[in-house]
Write an enzyme that holds these catalytic residues in place. Structure first.
Site, short mmCIF file in Angstrom:
data_model
loop_
_atom_site.label_atom_id
_atom_site.label_comp_id
_atom_site.label_asym_id
_atom_site.label_seq_id
_atom_site.Cartn_x
_atom_site.Cartn_y
_atom_site.Cartn_z
CB VAL A 102 15.72 42.74 40.97
CG1 VAL A 102 16.96 42.16 40.33
CG2 VAL A 102 15.76 44.26 40.95
CB CYS A 103 15.02 44.50 36.70
SG CYS A 103 15.14 45.62 35.29
CB ALA A 104 12.89 42.31 32.96
CE1 TYR A 123 13.60 49.55 34.26
CE2 TYR A 123 11.87 49.55 32.59
CZ TYR A 123 13.02 50.10 33.12
OH TYR A 123 13.60 51.20 32.54
#
Length: 182
Positions: A102-104, A123
């Protein structure tokens, strides 16, 4: 009982770590939070300190149904650089197990040559880092055994997508109601 390992590195996004661990544990998944640098307390991206269940070195001796990479810029950078994280992800992919980021943290997939050609997200604004993937700007993307998501605000959806893959839709429905998500 399904099992999961969540990598914990300094600078990890604590919402992505804690919400994911909590939702999975509520679903009956045996989750281990593994400290990449050892079993001591880890300061996350917003200064919340989390104590891992065990070190990654200790936790890596077992196979898990899913390996999970929470984001956070500094935490993701550590996941990208860690040979131990890379070896675990590569073994998981070879065994046909689930991998989630998730995200970066999907950048760790790139760094360790994981899931090339698969659909994923990350992200916002990071699409250029995923040239060997099919990048989508969706909140959660599931492509076979790969589950990815955008960031802290999508973490409940991310965790529930993992639950659906490991435990089933009925469990997601009961959790959604109990968590007052809908």
């Amino acid at each position: 009982m399904p099992s999961g390992l969540i990598f914990l590195a300094e600078g990890a996004e604590e919402m992505e770590l804690v919400i994911t661990a909590d939702v999975l544990r509520r679903a009956g998944v045996d989750v281990v939070i593994a400290g990449v640098a050892g079993d001591g307390p880890v300061k996350c991206s917003n200064k919340v300190t989390v104590v891992p269940d065990k070190s990654l070195s200790e936790a890596a001796s077992k196979h898990y149904d899913i390996l999970i990479c929470p984001g956070g810029a500094k935490g993701s950078e550590t996941l990208c650089k860690s040979k131990e994280v890379g070896a675990a992800l590569q073994d998981q992919e070879k065994r046909g197990g689930f991998i989630a980021a998730v995200c970066a943290a999907p950048t760790a997939l790139v760094a360790h040559n994981i899931a090339k050609g698969k659909k994923l997200t990350s992200y916002p604004g990071m699409a250029d880092k995923f040239k060997d993937y099919k990048y989508l700007e969706e909140r959660v993307v599931v492509d076979g055994k790969l589950i990815t998501s955008r960031g802290p605000g999508t973490t409940f959806e991310f965790a529930l997508a993992i639950v659906e893959q490991l435990v089933g839709k009925e469990k997601v429905q009961s959790l959604t109601s109990g968590l007052v998500l809908k």
